[in-house]
Structures are given as C-alpha cells and as structure tokens.
Design a protein around this motif. Structure first.
Motif, PDB file in Angstrom:
ATOM      1  N   ILE A  64       1.416  60.341  41.653  1.00 19.63           N
ATOM      2  CA  ILE A  64       1.705  60.652  40.257  1.00 19.63           C
ATOM      3  C   ILE A  64       0.595  60.239  39.294  1.00 19.63           C
ATOM      4  O   ILE A  64       0.463  60.817  38.224  1.00 19.63           O
ATOM      5  N   CYS A  65      -0.240  59.268  39.656  1.00 18.69           N
ATOM      6  CA  CYS A  65      -1.241  58.802  38.680  1.00 18.69           C
ATOM      7  C   CYS A  65      -2.437  59.748  38.606  1.00 18.69           C
ATOM      8  O   CYS A  65      -3.145  59.786  37.608  1.00 18.69           O
ATOM      9  N   GLY A  66      -2.681  60.502  39.681  1.00 15.09           N
ATOM     10  CA  GLY A  66      -3.791  61.457  39.673  1.00 15.09           C
ATOM     11  C   GLY A  66      -5.140  60.817  39.956  1.00 15.09           C
ATOM     12  O   GLY A  66      -6.172  61.466  39.819  1.00 15.09           O
ATOM     13  N   SER A  67      -5.171  59.544  40.347  1.00 14.68           N
ATOM     14  CA  SER A  67      -6.460  58.883  40.598  1.00 14.68           C
ATOM     15  C   SER A  67      -7.140  59.401  41.856  1.00 14.68           C
ATOM     16  O   SER A  67      -8.339  59.621  41.870  1.00 14.68           O
ATOM     17  N   ASP A 157       7.507  72.171  33.872  1.00 11.76           N
ATOM     18  CA  ASP A 157       6.731  72.691  35.011  1.00 11.76           C
ATOM     19  C   ASP A 157       5.232  72.542  34.738  1.00 11.76           C
ATOM     20  O   ASP A 157       4.457  72.166  35.617  1.00 11.76           O
ATOM     21  N   ALA A 158       4.830  72.829  33.513  1.00  9.19           N
ATOM     22  CA  ALA A 158       3.411  72.734  33.159  1.00  9.19           C
ATOM     23  C   ALA A 158       2.999  71.280  32.902  1.00  9.19           C
ATOM     24  O   ALA A 158       1.899  70.862  33.258  1.00  9.19           O
ATOM     25  N   ALA A 159       3.927  70.527  32.300  1.00  5.81           N
ATOM     26  CA  ALA A 159       3.604  69.147  31.906  1.00  5.81           C
ATOM     27  C   ALA A 159       3.452  68.218  33.110  1.00  5.81           C
ATOM     28  O   ALA A 159       2.973  67.104  32.971  1.00  5.81           O
ATOM     29  N   GLN A 160       3.872  68.676  34.274  1.00  2.39           N
ATOM     30  CA  GLN A 160       3.797  67.835  35.479  1.00  2.39           C
ATOM     31  C   GLN A 160       2.382  67.569  35.948  1.00  2.39           C
ATOM     32  O   GLN A 160       2.171  66.760  36.844  1.00  2.39           O
ATOM     33  N   CYS A 161       1.421  68.318  35.412  1.00  2.00           N
ATOM     34  CA  CYS A 161       0.017  68.150  35.813  1.00  2.00           C
ATOM     35  C   CYS A 161      -0.359  66.676  35.822  1.00  2.00           C
ATOM     36  O   CYS A 161      -0.060  65.950  34.883  1.00  2.00           O
ATOM     37  N   ILE A 162      -1.018  66.231  36.891  1.00  2.00           N
ATOM     38  CA  ILE A 162      -1.410  64.825  36.982  1.00  2.00           C
ATOM     39  C   ILE A 162      -2.889  64.621  36.659  1.00  2.00           C
ATOM     40  O   ILE A 162      -3.408  63.502  36.769  1.00  2.00           O
ATOM     41  N   GLY A 163      -3.595  65.697  36.297  1.00  2.00           N
ATOM     42  CA  GLY A 163      -4.991  65.539  35.881  1.00  2.00           C
ATOM     43  C   GLY A 163      -5.903  65.037  36.987  1.00  2.00           C
ATOM     44  O   GLY A 163      -6.858  64.309  36.727  1.00  2.00           O
ATOM     45  N   CYS A 164      -5.635  65.438  38.224  1.00  2.00           N
ATOM     46  CA  CYS A 164      -6.427  64.912  39.344  1.00  2.00           C
ATOM     47  C   CYS A 164      -7.742  65.655  39.519  1.00  2.00           C
ATOM     48  O   CYS A 164      -8.698  65.113  40.076  1.00  2.00           O
ATOM     49  N   GLY A 165      -7.782  66.917  39.079  1.00  2.00           N
ATOM     50  CA  GLY A 165      -9.014  67.691  39.202  1.00  2.00           C
ATOM     51  C   GLY A 165      -9.110  68.530  40.464  1.00  2.00           C
ATOM     52  O   GLY A 165     -10.145  69.162  40.718  1.00  2.00           O
TER      53      GLY A 165
ATOM     54  N   PRO B  76      -7.003  56.617  30.518  1.00  2.00           N
ATOM     55  CA  PRO B  76      -5.814  55.869  30.093  1.00  2.00           C
ATOM     56  C   PRO B  76      -4.515  56.501  30.598  1.00  2.00           C
ATOM     57  O   PRO B  76      -3.495  55.817  30.689  1.00  2.00           O
ATOM     58  N   ARG B  77      -4.559  57.769  30.968  1.00  3.52           N
ATOM     59  CA  ARG B  77      -3.344  58.441  31.416  1.00  3.52           C
ATOM     60  C   ARG B  77      -2.866  57.943  32.777  1.00  3.52           C
ATOM     61  O   ARG B  77      -1.803  58.336  33.230  1.00  3.52           O
ATOM     62  N   ARG B  78      -3.665  57.156  33.474  1.00  3.54           N
ATOM     63  CA  ARG B  78      -3.295  56.787  34.839  1.00  3.54           C
ATOM     64  C   ARG B  78      -2.601  55.432  34.955  1.00  3.54           C
ATOM     65  O   ARG B  78      -2.244  55.000  36.040  1.00  3.54           O
ATOM     66  N   ALA B  79      -2.427  54.737  33.833  1.00  5.29           N
ATOM     67  CA  ALA B  79      -1.773  53.420  33.880  1.00  5.29           C
ATOM     68  C   ALA B  79      -0.431  53.546  34.600  1.00  5.29           C
ATOM     69  O   ALA B  79       0.181  54.612  34.628  1.00  5.29           O
ATOM     70  N   GLN B 172       5.941  59.353  33.535  1.00  4.04           N
ATOM     71  CA  GLN B 172       4.764  60.227  33.392  1.00  4.04           C
ATOM     72  C   GLN B 172       4.807  60.946  32.045  1.00  4.04           C
ATOM     73  O   GLN B 172       3.821  60.970  31.305  1.00  4.04           O
ATOM     74  N   GLN B 173       5.941  61.520  31.722  1.00  2.00           N
ATOM     75  CA  GLN B 173       6.013  62.316  30.501  1.00  2.00           C
ATOM     76  C   GLN B 173       5.905  61.442  29.250  1.00  2.00           C
ATOM     77  O   GLN B 173       5.264  61.829  28.276  1.00  2.00           O
TER      78      GLN B 173
END
Lengths: 260, 645
Positions: A64-67, A157-165, B76-79, B172-173
């Motif tokens: 979930i963190c997308g790291s 559905d769209a907001a679930q993005c975790i920004g992982c790339g 900061p989004r990953r905390a 997350q949200q």
C-alpha cells in the motif's frame, strides 16, 4: 514447505553517476517467503561475505505504501497480476528459475543506487494541481453534499493508486499518463473536485510533460502492470477533460474563436 | 544537557478548568495569538509526514507559518498511516443509533482502561466530527449509501456504528487527502519539504527546542535546521519487537533523541497487540500483516474444542468448535476490544488448541456471514483484504477460514505532552502516535486515524500559536555552537557504527532483541521475565556495539547504516519499556502482568496505586532513568472494572 534454488541477476550501481552492472547471486528460498524477504536472505549472505547489500526501496511490505518497485524478469513488480513486489511470494517461482532484477527504468526516474530510483517527479505533478484547494476548518458538514454511491466507488477505483511508478516502468514510452490520469479522475468524479477541474488537469499535464515522461500511445502496458488495477479508462477521461479545459482556456484568454 | 537530578520534572497537564464540554472552547478562546503578518517570521519544523505530520504541516502553512517538513521516505505520501485499513471514528450519529460526543468519550476512556486523561479524550471526541467534514471537502472518497450519504460500520469496543471508511484503505485515502493539502502548500512555497531525510538529533538552546540535525539519506550529508518550534510526528515504536505490523522504517530514534535531550517519555510499556494478523510463516519473516478489525463485524473467531485437532476446519462440526469470544464476552462477541481479543487468542493457543503451522493461530471464519448475506456482499465489503490474505498465504478465505494471530500493532505510550501537545521541553510539540495522550492503556479500533488528524488539523494549529506568542525568542541560527556539537555527535556515532566491522548483521541483532521483547514484554508480562530481559538487554547491546557489521560508507545511500542507528536506539529504549512494565504492578489494557489478574483471567487494575501516567526522565549516560508520576484525575467518569461480558 518446499525450498527452491534460484539464480538471481541483479543490477548493482553504486551511485547515480556510477556505471552499473549485473551481478549473479545464488539463493535458496522458501515458497512462503515474499520476494523482498528473499532479497533479505540474499543480503544477509552478502553482508556475511563482505559485499554491500542490494539497496531497494520498501517500507510497509503490505502493498500500500508504493515504496517498493523493481523490474522482475522484465515485468514491473514481477509476474503476478495486481501484486506489488512486496506482496509477490516465492510460490510464483519454481526450483531452478533464473530471475533478472533491475530498477524501474525511465529518464524521469533516475537511479540513486542499485534498485532505488528517484520518483519525486510524481510529487511535483501533484503539486501542479492534484488537490482540492480547501484550507483546514471551513468545510461544510460531510453529508451536506450528496455523492452518489457509484461515483464514490469510481472515484475510489482511481484514488487507489499507490504512486509506485510501475505504469511508467512498464510503458515503452515511459509515460506517466496512468498515474496522472488516476489523480485527475479521482477528483474529477467527485463534486468537491469540480471547481478546479479544468485548472487541475491543465496544470498536472503540463508538469507531467516537463518532467520528461513520454507520451501515451495506447500500449496499455501500464494497466497490465498496475498493482492496483487502475483502468486506462482514466486516461481517456483525462484526455477529454484536458481538451475541454484547453478550449475553455483559449476562449477565456481570447486566443481564438472556439464554439462549445 | 539535562536538568539537575534533584529538580523534579514539571508535569503540568494544563487541562483547563470548567465543565468537560466547555474546556476546549474556553481554552481556545483564551489562547494567545500570533498576528497574521508575524506568522511568516516563525519557522516551524515538522518531523514526519503521516496523518499527524502532513495535516499539521499543511494547516500551519495555511495559517502563514514558515514550515519545513521532513520524512525518511521518498515521498510524504508513503508514511505508514497509509496502511491503516478499517476506518476512522467520529461522533456524527449519522446512523441515529444513539452516538454522541459523550459516548465516544466514554467508550475511549473505558477502552483505554482508565489510563488516559479525561480532558484530552473529550476534546478528541469533540473534534472528531470536524475531521470527517474536512476530509470529505478534500475529496476523500468515503464509502457512501445509495442515497449519497456517508456510510458507517462498527468497530471493536463500541455498540454504535461510528466508523467511516474507504473500503479497506481508509488510512491511504485520509493520508492522500492530507498529502494533497501538504503538496498544495509546497507548491505555494509555504512548506519546504525534505524527503529521504532522517532526524538524528534535537537541538536544545537555553532550555528550548530550537532545531534538529538530520542526515540526507542520499548523500549522507549531516545538516542542521533551526526554527522556533519543533513538532515530532514520528509515529510509534512497535518495531522494537522486530516483527510488527509497522512499516520496516518505523523507529523510535527521533522520540528517543528528544528524550535524551530532556523530553519526558510516558508509559513506554503500553503497546497494543492486534488480534487479527496473519501468523508467522517462517524464520525469514520480515514483518506481519494486519487483517483489519472490521473483519470481525462478519468473521467469527474460533478454535477446535479439542487440543491438537488436526482436522481441516470444514471437517470440524459446529459442536466441536469453541467460538471463544462469543462465549466469554456475549454482549460484544467478536467485537471485543483488541487487548481482550488478543489475550483470549493467546490463551486458546497456550491451551494447545491453536491451528496452523506451530499452533500459533485461530480461525476467523466467514462461512456464517457468507450464507446469511451472500458472497457478493462479503466481497464488496472486504475484497481487497481477502485478496491480500490470499496473496500472502495462498489460501482462499471465501472457502476456508482465515488463520490469524495477535501481533504488535500500535504503541499507546509516547512522548509526554500537556493539553497543548507540548512536551516537557518547551518548543517541542508531539502529535499523533508519537505522543501518549489519548488512548490510555489500550487504543480502540479506528481511533488512531482520528487522533492523528485531530492533533494535526484541529489542535496543534491553535496551541502552537500560544507558545510562540508567549515566548521571547533569542536570535538563533545554525551557526550556534549547539548545532555544531550535535552534528559532531551524530558524525561520531555514525563513524563508530561503521568502524566496528564485526561478524553479525544489524537484522540479526534486531531479531534477537525483538524475540526477547515479545517473550517477556509482549502479551503477558511477569516480574521474572522482565527481570530476565533487563539483564539480557544490556548484554545484547554490548554485543551489538562490539560485533555488528555495517558495510559501506557514511556518504552514500546506506540502508544498513540507517537500520543500525535505529536498532542501536531500540537497544536502549527496550530497557525503558521493560522497566516501565516492571514497575507498573497492575494489569491494565494491553499491559498484562500475570501476577495481577482476576480469577477468570481478566486484567486486574490497581487504581489506588497506579491511576497515573509514568513519565520517564533521562538523567545521563549510565544513570538509571527516573520515574515521575502524573496523577490522573477522574472527575466525570467513574472508575470501573472494564467489562465486555
């Protein structure tokens, strides 16, 4: 419980400027290990042997963190659909497998070390408009504005993005359209996102372009790689919003006669 | 560096007088203000960018303060707030089921086993409703009913539905909402954001927190930052146990460094063991994954009646199952609070009735709910959690019960703060999980998100102004010698870690410490076990400093070095936890001392001697920390034995 013997080829690069290379490491893994736990085992072995461990980003290890994010046999986050590298388990591999592990490759994601890349371009895209301009304290009651359930679900559905790339890494053009479109769509589908809808899409797309991401040519590799299964429908929605917003901007600035 | 040992630590809780319901309003009206034109002259340093840190940094910047925000992640989004699943409580009473500020307050005080402050908890309940409004306005896509209204679910320790949620990704949200607000302020230039930076020391000048020393984790540069106020929003210390539901990077370093600079640390032994986590599968295990408490709305917890029953769950008839929560706590059933549900699961496993590898697991079974509601309804409610379970275990929870076991999840203890969220060190505010204030000895589900955002959006932005307006600041910048000294200490420590070049990895030490803490300072604690741990920890710490192997250099990205610094602090902090657990001779909430229990195995409090907060004070290297006491006054709630039967 079954143990498997694997051969890893891992990208090692000491610094952003250094020339990288693949190095080969054997490892014994348990089928119930996560992929990152398998890398932990490799690293323990490297430390014992006096070689610096493989650097990779990771934090929550629950998808979930997308790291985390790396190319595993040429696929962003590896072979399993809708699964981040940290949630990928070794039961997806078999004894004797060779596994190629590389960082996400994109000019907008420069390598920092080994598998660690710089994804700060994503934050700058958000800074260019990926928010609702509402300060703390002045919000109306949460139920004052009704949000139809279907819209809330689609926004989610769209907001679930975790920004992982992964979308960028999977795209032959290294385009960030899926990431940007997910954020644009999340807010465009909610009443709270309407006042800034056009401004937002113009700002975010402009920033995306200036970061050096490629254009979208509809390969849809992004959707296939996305661990959160964000749909490319969002890209279509963003393109439509972008066009509308561009037209409106031209009207408002008098840049030319455009009819609605 | 620290106060003289014989000067008692000042522990004024600053709870305002007056009726409970009016305290916060009265206090707010009386707080001193900083004029809008002056705010930009004040530099506030916020460490951490989770729900508390991001909401505080954004809100302070909106007010006009000059803010710097630091996080160790790449964004900061990953905390780790991002991983919170189930929901956020708020006393909205949208369900018309009798909820109120008063009821949320009472539930929280009782849930915390009467070891939190009435004034703080009442304020938390009051501002809870504002949080939901704020998040909705930011575009948080909360679950909705068909009519467009916000939906709610139930959570443990409550008999009303007051939990707001966004599928199983509420944290997350909410974090994305706060992150967006933060990024907006970064774009305005009102917040300077430092990602991949880790705070390694606090700088105190003339008795006030005036800055921090950080390490740029990419270049290794040690940097100083000076300000008028430092806000720690650095989360909890559950990773002292090595295995926990925390993210791998979560650590106690910022809070521990602040402690060594004079900020009292409250109730370090108060840790929450969450009942529903996926059991350990092997020695290589690197972290534990939570299965949201919301699952207990529809899942039934059971073990076989017989010991060592190796039959498949579907082959065990209902009459040969023990639904132990429903049996022991009929009025709350599967929604008993976390500490109680965890202990009951441990008890069942200790009796030899546990299931799965090693017998450390109990079933969480959805068969009844699926037959009552249909698989589609269950899928809609929990799809992402079920998928996560399947990915990790390879088992399908629609067909076979989940196996769960308790795991370390949250730390109620933290840096001591007063009603204004300021520590014993002037100019050091502490918010979110990093402080101790609201959850007593046990936190209720869906209350961590509430507290983090309450502190960051609605409390600190007011109270920080009172401190700044009331303080005459000396001119201080990073050229002050205190910064140079702190930087040198950080560099020396780093050099020392790199120079040892011993034979054992950082992780191997961390695992050993974690096991020791889990065995002796975990779900059940005893004098004997704690004394053993207190003998063993200093030995282990000495072994660490003699034999750890940290490769690489200080001036590059070096993940082993980062971990080594954190584990070194855990090695000292663990001792403080054990001493706190040893000296609290009672059981309360998540702190269960086997010597103090009722005949039927429930926690036995000792209100006469321990209705207080234990606040630990650092008194120098090699000197035992001093235990101070803040007496808890209960004016509005009657102390009672907590019962969920």
């Amino acid at each position: 419980m079954s143990t498997m013997r694997l051969t890893l080829k891992v990208w090692r690069q000491a610094s952003p400027e250094a020339k990288g290379e693949f190095r080969t490491y054997p490892v014994e893994a348990d089928e119930h290990m996560s992929f990152l736990e398998m890398l932990d085992v490799v690293n323990e072995g490297l430390i014992a042997a006096g070689e610096e461990p493989i650097a990779f980003d990771h934090d929550c290890r629950e998808g979930i963190c997308g790291s985390c994010g790396m190319m595993i046999n040429g696929k962003a986050h590896g072979p399993r659909a809708a699964t981040t590298a940290c949630q990928l388990h070794m039961r997806s591999f078999k004894d004797g497998d060779h596994i190629l592990i590389e960082p996400f490759r994109a000019s907008a994601f420069p390598v920092i070390r080994d598998l660690v890349v710089d994804r700060s371009s994503f934050d700058r895209i958000i800074q260019a408009g990926g928010y609702v301009s509402v300060g703390t304290g002045a919000a109306p009651d949460g139920n004052a504005i009704l949000v139809p359930k279907e819209m809330a679900e689609r926004a989610m559905d769209a907001a679930q993005c975790i920004g992982c790339g992964a979308c960028v890494a999977a795209c032959p053009n290294a385009s960030a359209m899926l990431f940007t479109a997910a954020k644009v769509s999340h807010l465009a589908m909610l009443p709270q996102g309407q006042p800034e809808r056009h401004r937002r899409v113009l700002g975010m797309v402009e920033q995306m372009d200036s970061e050096g991401f490629g254009g979208c040519t509809n390969f849809a590799e992004c959707e296939a790689a996305c661990p959160k299964q964000i749909s490319i429908e969002n890209i279509a929605r963003m393109n439509r919003d972008f066009l509308k917003a561009s037209l409106r901007e031209r009207e408002e600035t008098g840049a030319g006669a455009v009819s609605n | 560096m620290t106060g003289a040992p014989d000067v008692p630590m000042q522990l004024d809780d600053r709870i305002p007088d007056g009726p409970l319901a009016e305290k916060w309003d009265r206090h707010r009206s009386a707080l001193r203000l900083v004029s809008p034109a002056n705010k930009r002259k004040y530099h506030v340093i916020v460490v951490g960018s989770g729900l508390a840190g991001a909401s505080a940094a954004a809100s302070l910047a909106e007010l006009g303060y000059n803010v710097s925000c630091f996080c160790f992640q790449d964004s900061p989004r990953r905390a780790h707030s991002i991983a919170a699943q189930g929901g956020i409580n708020a006393a909205k009473n949208y369900q018309n089921d009798g909820d109120s500020v008063e009821r949320l307050f009472r539930d929280t005080i009782k849930g915390g086993d009467f070891r939190s402050r009435e004034g703080n908890v009442y304020r938390l309940s009051q501002v809870s409703a504002d949080i939901i409004d704020q998040c909705v306005a930011q575009g948080v896509p909360f679950a909705r009913e068909y009519g467009g209204l916000l939906a709610n679910r139930s959570f443990g320790g409550a008999q009303v539905s007051r939990t707001f949620y966004a599928r199983g990704q509420t944290g997350q949200q909410l974090l994305i909402g706060a992150y967006q607000a933060l990024e907006r302020q970064i774009a305005r230039g009102a917040v300077q954001m430092y990602t991949r930076h880790e705070m390694l020391d606090l700088v105190v000048i003339d008795g006030r927190a005036r800055g921090i020393v950080v390490r740029d984790m990419v270049t290794g540069a040690i940097e100083s930052h000076a300000g008028h106020d430092v806000v720690l929003a650095t989360g909890g210390y559950g990773n002292v146990f090595y295995l926990s539901t925390n993210a791998k990077g979560c650590n106690v370093t910022a809070a521990f460094r602040a402690w060594k600079r004079g900020a009292g640390f409250a109730n370090p032994s108060f840790t929450q063991i969450h009942p529903t986590c996926i059991p350990v599968s092997g020695e290589y295990q690197s972290k534990l994954t939570l299965m949201s408490e919301s699952l207990r709305n529809d899942g039934r917890v059971w073990v076989p009646l017989k010991q060592d029953d190796t039959r498949l769950p579907r082959d065990i008839p209902d009459a040969e199952r023990d639904y132990f929560l429903e049996r022991k706590y009929p009025s709350f059933g599967n929604l008993a609070p976390r500490d109680i549900a965890s202990r009951a699961a441990k008890e069942a496993c200790d009796e030899g009735r546990g299931v799965g590898r090693g017998g450390l697991g109990v079933y969480l079974d959805f068969a009844t709910a699926i037959s009552r509601l249909g698989e589609d309804v269950i899928r809609e409610r929990y799809a992402n959690l079920f998928e996560m379970y399947e990915r990790i275990t390879g088992e399908n929870p629609y067909q076979t019960p989940m196996r769960i076991y308790p795991a370390v999840h949250y730390t109620m203890g933290g840096t001591w703060v007063d009603y204004n969220l300021m520590s014993t060190l002037p100019g050091l505010h502490v918010i979110g999980e990093a402080n101790f204030s609201d959850h007593g000895a046990n936190r209720l589900g869906a209350s961590a998100l509430m507290q983090g955002l309450a502190d960051g959006y609605f409390v600190l932005p007011y109270t920080i102004g009172d401190y700044i307006a009331g303080t005459k600041f000396a001119e201080v910048d990073t050229s002050h010698s205190a910064f140079a000294e702190a930087e040198q200490q950080v560099r020396d420590r780093t050099a020392r870690l790199l120079a040892i070049n011993g034979s054992r990895s950082v992780d191997s030490f961390h695992k050993e410490l974690g096991k020791l803490m889990w065995d002796h300072c975990g779900m059940a604690r005893s004098r004997e076990g704690l004394e053993l741990a207190l003998r063993r920890i200093p030995e282990l710490r000495a072994e660490f400093w003699a034999d750890v192997r940290v490769l690489g250099s200080a001036d590059t990205l070096n993940q082993s070095l980062e971990k080594a610094g954190r584990v070194a602090d855990f090695m000292e902090f663990a001792e403080l936890m054990c001493r706190d657990a040893l000296e609290r001779e009672e059981s309360c909430g998540g702190h269960f001392r086997v010597e103090y229990q009722t005949p039927d195995g429930e926690a036995l409090r000792n209100d006469d001697e321990f209705a207080h907060v234990a606040v630990w004070e650092y008194r120098g290297e090699g000197v035992p920390a001093k235990r101070n006491v803040e007496q808890l006054e209960f004016e509005f709630v009657q102390l009672a034995t907590r019962s969920y039967k």
